[in-house]
Design a protein around this motif. Sequence first.
Motif, PDB file in Angstrom:
ATOM      1  N   GLU A 147     -14.825  -9.133 -33.631  1.00  0.00           N
ATOM      2  CA  GLU A 147     -13.472  -9.201 -34.180  1.00  0.00           C
ATOM      3  C   GLU A 147     -13.548  -9.455 -35.684  1.00  0.00           C
ATOM      4  OE1 GLU A 147     -10.655  -8.636 -32.749  1.00  0.00           O
ATOM      5  OE2 GLU A 147     -11.376  -8.428 -30.688  1.00  0.00           O
ATOM      6  N   ALA A 157      -9.427  -1.737 -38.380  1.00  0.00           N
ATOM      7  CA  ALA A 157      -9.563  -1.879 -36.927  1.00  0.00           C
ATOM      8  C   ALA A 157      -8.275  -1.478 -36.223  1.00  0.00           C
ATOM      9  CB  ALA A 157      -9.952  -3.309 -36.570  1.00  0.00           C
ATOM     10  N   ARG A 158      -7.133  -1.895 -36.773  1.00  0.00           N
ATOM     11  CA  ARG A 158      -5.855  -1.540 -36.140  1.00  0.00           C
ATOM     12  C   ARG A 158      -5.654  -0.028 -36.104  1.00  0.00           C
ATOM     13  NH1 ARG A 158      -4.016  -6.251 -38.843  1.00  0.00           N
ATOM     14  NH2 ARG A 158      -3.357  -5.030 -40.662  1.00  0.00           N
ATOM     15  N   TYR A 161      -8.200   1.324 -33.407  1.00  0.00           N
ATOM     16  CA  TYR A 161      -7.821   0.941 -32.049  1.00  0.00           C
ATOM     17  C   TYR A 161      -6.744   1.883 -31.523  1.00  0.00           C
ATOM     18  CZ  TYR A 161     -10.211  -3.628 -32.189  1.00  0.00           C
ATOM     19  OH  TYR A 161     -11.148  -4.630 -32.253  1.00  0.00           O
ATOM     20  N   GLU A 162      -5.787   2.200 -32.380  1.00  0.00           N
ATOM     21  CA  GLU A 162      -4.681   3.061 -31.973  1.00  0.00           C
ATOM     22  C   GLU A 162      -5.081   4.527 -31.908  1.00  0.00           C
ATOM     23  OE1 GLU A 162      -1.522   2.320 -34.701  1.00  0.00           O
ATOM     24  OE2 GLU A 162      -1.256   0.211 -34.096  1.00  0.00           O
ATOM     25  N   PRO A 164      -8.623   6.176 -31.653  1.00  0.00           N
ATOM     26  CA  PRO A 164     -10.097   6.177 -31.632  1.00  0.00           C
ATOM     27  C   PRO A 164     -10.711   7.527 -31.976  1.00  0.00           C
ATOM     28  CG  PRO A 164      -9.192   6.047 -29.409  1.00  0.00           C
ATOM     29  CD  PRO A 164      -8.058   5.826 -30.348  1.00  0.00           C
ATOM     30  N   LEU A 203     -16.554   1.147 -30.643  1.00  0.00           N
ATOM     31  CA  LEU A 203     -15.128   1.231 -30.310  1.00  0.00           C
ATOM     32  C   LEU A 203     -14.850   2.451 -29.430  1.00  0.00           C
ATOM     33  CD1 LEU A 203     -12.096   0.417 -30.815  1.00  0.00           C
ATOM     34  CD2 LEU A 203     -12.180   1.993 -32.754  1.00  0.00           C
ATOM     35  N   HIS A 207     -13.417   2.747 -25.485  1.00  0.00           N
ATOM     36  CA  HIS A 207     -12.303   3.571 -25.002  1.00  0.00           C
ATOM     37  C   HIS A 207     -12.776   4.571 -23.955  1.00  0.00           C
ATOM     38  CE1 HIS A 207      -8.816   2.358 -27.414  1.00  0.00           C
ATOM     39  NE2 HIS A 207      -9.679   2.065 -28.364  1.00  0.00           N
TER      40      HIS A 207
END
Length: 251
Positions: A147, A157-158, A161-162, A164, A203, A207
């Motif tokens: 993190e 990261a945001r 994450y949304e 990938p 990441l 997913h």
Amino acid sequence: MLVGRQPSSSRIWPSGGAHVWPPGGTSSVQSHQRGHLVYAARGVLSVHTEGGTSIVPANRVAWTPAGFTHQHRAHGHTDMRIVFLPASLARLVPERPAVFLASGLAREVLLALTGPRRRDRAASARLRRVLVDELREADEQPLQLPEPRDDRLQAIARILYERPADNTPLAELGRTIGASARTLSRLFHDELGMTFHEWRTQLRIYHALVLLADGHTTTHVANACGWANPSSFIAAFSALIGTTPGRYRTG
């Protein structure tokens, strides 16, 4: 953090338990006086601690020591097994959260300890010792998304994450948040201990595990997670997980 969907069924006893989670099921944030192992007999788990998010597919087992605040999340329909370790055995495994490659014997012992058949204390104690012996011989196989703490890394990261599958280079991502690629590369190295490419690959594999647990094909998952073709995805997945996406999905 908000608690998501609760287990559809649970069996709990002093030395362990089993939860069947629906997709998206999320435990409360909690800690325990004894360290515990978690294993996904089906589906994929993620274990969230202050150090990051560990991904626990069916060929891994996660260890959380006593006193560590944590939260579990299920991806796909997930059969989660829990084994608490007494202090005499907990001292033989790391004093920090860890993820181990689960041998065939370790998986069978975990299932035996958490199955419907109740064993007496002596038999259960013997099985727990076998399990810990297997873990001490196993390689640690972390699939962890550290993190980020820095605001600039959190912003990147945001975005990923949304999305990938986003292949935007680090320099261009940096321009959107007001930081140079050199600064961001240094932050990834100093704060997360990996390169941007390594972090984004972790990441994407995270997913991918979720999508495979939901039954999607290898080709669909490769496209959804940003690989140019299924072959590249299979190679990256196999390097981290130790098996191909097809074998993982059917295994």
